[in-house]
Design a protein around this motif. Structure first.
Motif, mmCIF file in Angstrom:
data_model
loop_
_atom_site.group_PDB
_atom_site.id
_atom_site.type_symbol
_atom_site.label_atom_id
_atom_site.label_comp_id
_atom_site.label_asym_id
_atom_site.label_seq_id
_atom_site.Cartn_x
_atom_site.Cartn_y
_atom_site.Cartn_z
ATOM 1 N N SER A 83 2.704 -4.024 -3.794
ATOM 2 C CA SER A 83 2.485 -4.344 -5.296
ATOM 3 C C SER A 83 2.708 -2.635 -6.050
ATOM 4 C CB SER A 83 0.855 -4.800 -6.167
ATOM 5 O OG SER A 83 0.964 -3.695 -7.034
ATOM 6 N N THR A 141 4.396 -0.412 0.119
ATOM 7 C CA THR A 141 3.680 -0.816 -0.336
ATOM 8 C C THR A 141 3.990 -2.251 -1.280
ATOM 9 O OG1 THR A 141 3.691 1.846 -1.400
ATOM 10 C CG2 THR A 141 2.503 -0.364 -2.251
ATOM 11 N N GLY A 152 0.015 -0.548 -10.280
ATOM 12 C CA GLY A 152 -0.757 0.205 -10.185
ATOM 13 C C GLY A 152 0.019 2.066 -9.771
ATOM 14 N N SER A 182 -6.616 10.169 -7.617
ATOM 15 C CA SER A 182 -6.468 8.707 -8.169
ATOM 16 C C SER A 182 -5.069 7.934 -7.949
ATOM 17 C CB SER A 182 -6.084 9.308 -9.832
ATOM 18 O OG SER A 182 -4.321 9.678 -10.017
ATOM 19 N N ILE A 236 -6.253 6.666 -5.001
ATOM 20 C CA ILE A 236 -6.404 5.195 -4.397
ATOM 21 C C ILE A 236 -5.537 3.981 -5.671
ATOM 22 C CG2 ILE A 236 -7.952 4.324 -6.660
ATOM 23 C CD1 ILE A 236 -9.528 7.056 -6.517
ATOM 24 N N PHE A 237 -4.959 4.096 -6.100
ATOM 25 C CA PHE A 237 -3.867 2.801 -6.629
ATOM 26 C C PHE A 237 -3.283 2.901 -5.140
ATOM 27 C CE2 PHE A 237 -4.021 4.659 -10.310
ATOM 28 C CZ PHE A 237 -4.741 3.735 -11.349
ATOM 29 N N SER A 238 -1.962 4.308 -4.640
ATOM 30 C CA SER A 238 -1.306 3.551 -3.098
ATOM 31 C C SER A 238 -2.566 2.975 -2.335
ATOM 32 C CB SER A 238 -0.649 4.945 -2.711
ATOM 33 O OG SER A 238 -1.702 5.416 -1.500
ATOM 34 N N CYS A 239 -3.794 2.586 -2.403
ATOM 35 C CA CYS A 239 -4.769 1.453 -0.909
ATOM 36 C C CYS A 239 -4.367 0.485 -1.770
ATOM 37 C CB CYS A 239 -6.186 2.801 -0.383
ATOM 38 S SG CYS A 239 -6.034 4.143 -0.073
ATOM 39 N N LEU A 240 -4.790 0.369 -2.984
ATOM 40 C CA LEU A 240 -5.055 -0.588 -3.559
ATOM 41 C C LEU A 240 -3.797 -1.398 -3.604
ATOM 42 C CD1 LEU A 240 -6.755 0.006 -7.418
ATOM 43 C CD2 LEU A 240 -8.076 -1.175 -5.493
ATOM 44 N N ALA A 241 -2.564 -0.915 -3.360
ATOM 45 C CA ALA A 241 -1.012 -1.863 -3.679
ATOM 46 C C ALA A 241 -1.298 -1.937 -1.774
ATOM 47 C CB ALA A 241 0.135 -0.773 -4.421
#
Lengths: 241, 252
Positions: free
Chosen positions: B193, B191, B196, B111, B114-119
């Motif tokens: 954002s 990063t 996340g 997770s 995933i959050f780091s990619c989303l950010a």
């Protein structure tokens, strides 16, 4: 021992320098090898807190005074020692760029400052005890007198603690170059030291000594329970009634 | 206009921009981390150096080093936890804490990636693994710092609930510093954002807390190594708080 030799030994303790805690003095002390001033600072804590500790126990009996004279410095030294690792890590994590042992020394200096202040208060607390009815005389030593003596000691210890911490904050501010960072480090050190110190106080009780209990170095229940459990218990009692 | 009429331009005490410097540009950040002692020192004093080294060749070895150190530190703290009950808990508590810490890291790792990619982070999976290993190491290093205090309390306290509360408090402080490292690390990796990451931090906190319930008893004792009954940590805490309240007599 003549007066000049005594004066020379007192000068060796550098009490005025310790109390003034000027930035250049503290920096110079930190630059010295650890062993150079360690013995002096430990001696100041043992003597200063010991003398004050004696006045804490003296109301109960001279033997109690001796016990507390040993235990009171022990609390300060054990707190410094046991928290050395934690305080060193916290200092570095919060951005104080000093060596690991320097955090230990700064806290030791702060406790030595408090010990000197407490030693200065000890004639006052001794005078108060001299004027108080004997603790063994349960008729004249009323609850009010007992509470008054306890409050006096709380005030003396709190004053010494606050003054020593103000000096420590000044040193931290100089070393870190940032007031907010200095406050954060002081707060984190205080939290850890208060947590451990209060438990050590609990383990090493009695200090004033209840008149209906025997005089002893440690209570048989010294390692049962904790300071915080006692506080919770007292709060429960308070709200239950 | 006459330049003499204009006030002189004062040098700025701080850079005008708050954007972090690129990793590897600070003093000493390019120095490789070879020994465990260097890793500990970098973790405490130069976290940017550590994060930068995770991105270099040999980052995998550094991750292994961080993980091994984290396991060792948590095991040492576990022995201190075990001294409360003694006996089998002297080995069971370190084993469970090491297992729990590694487990929490592994469970939460996907997770976080995933959050780091989303950010919009440029961190690779290896770097994310390294960040989690760093988080675990910092937490466990701080726990080692708390160990003498925990030992003093474990020699006196009778109540499992009280001792549990203390260990949780120490763990919480360690977790705060660990999460701060993680947050800073992702900022240094540009990063975009933080939202996340904040959600992930909450998830990680919950997982770590639940681990202490899933692997109970860690402080007290039981007939079995692992619990027979499944519980959410809040229910377990409530039972502990209401079930036991043995207090000592008041001080003198």
């Amino acid at each position: 021992m003549n007066a000049s030799r005594l004066e020379g030994r007192f000068a060796g303790l550098q009490i005025p320098e310790l109390l003034a805690a000027r930035a250049d003095t503290i920096k110079a002390w930190l630059a010295e090898p650890l062993t150079k001033r360690l013995g002096t600072q430990v001696a100041i804590i043992v003597l200063g807190a010991g003398v004050y500790g004696a006045t804490l126990g003296l109301w109960r009996s001279p033997l109690q005074a001796l016990y507390v004279a040993l235990k009171f410095p022990l609390i300060l030294l054990l707190t410094t020692l046991f928290n050395a690792l934690l305080n060193g890590m916290l200092a570095q994590l919060l951005g104080l760029s000093v060596r690991f042992m320097d955090s230990f020394r700064l806290i030791l200096i702060s406790f030595a400052t408090a010990a000197v202040i407490l030693a200065g208060f000890s004639p006052l607390t001794f005078f108060a005890l001299w004027n108080a009815p004997p603790l063994t005389d349960t008729l004249s030593a009323t609850r009010e007198v007992y509470s008054g003596i306890i409050l006096m000691h709380v005030a003396a210890i709190a004053t010494a603690g606050i003054a020593a911490n103000i000096k420590l904050l000044q040193s931290l501010r100089t070393l870190s170059g940032d007031a907010l960072r200095a406050r954060l480090i002081l707060f984190s050190w205080l939290a850890g030291n208060l947590l451990l110190g209060s438990q050590l106080v609990w383990n090493l009780r009695p200090f004033i000594g209840a008149p209906y209990l025997p005089v002893e170095f440690l209570r048989p229940t010294a390692f049962e329970g904790s300071f915080f459990e006692a506080v919770l218990f007292a709060l429960r009692q308070l709200f239950a009634n | 206009m006459n330049p003499a009429d204009q006030p002189p331009i004062l040098p700025q005490a701080y850079p005008a921009t708050t954007a972090p410097l690129p990793l590897g540009t600070g003093p000493g950040e390019s120095e490789p981390i070879a020994k465990p002692t260097q890793a500990i020192e970098a973790m405490l004093r130069q976290p940017r150096r550590l994060v930068h080294q995770l991105r270099q060749t040999g980052g995998g070895k550094l991750i292994l080093q961080l993980t091994a150190l984290g396991v060792l530190c948590v095991a040492i703290y576990g022995v201190v936890v075990g001294t409360f009950s003694g006996g089998d808990q002297l080995w069971a508590a370190p084993a469970k804490l090491a297992l729990g810490m590694l487990g929490a890291g592994l469970i939460c790792l996907p997770s976080l990636f995933i959050f780091s990619c989303l950010a919009g982070s440029r961190a690779s999976l290896k770097e994310v693994v390294g960040m989690v290993a760093g988080l675990v190491l910092l937490m466990t290093l701080l726990l080692i710092g708390f160990a003498p205090v925990a030992w003093v309390f474990s020699q006196s306290i009778n109540s499992v609930a009280m001792m549990g509360f203390l260990h949780l408090s120490f763990g919480f402080v360690a977790l705060l510093f660990g999460l701060r490292f993680l947050s800073q690390g992702f900022q240094w990796m540009e990063t975009r954002s933080n939202a996340g990451l904040k959600i992930w931090m909450l998830i990680f906190t919950l997982v770590v807390i639940q681990m202490t319930t899933a692997l109970r008893p860690i402080i007290g004792t039981a007939d079995t190594f692992l619990p027979q009954e499944k519980k959410f940590f809040l229910a377990h805490w409530f039972e502990q708080m209401t079930g036991q309240s043995r207090f000592s007599e008041f001080a003198d």
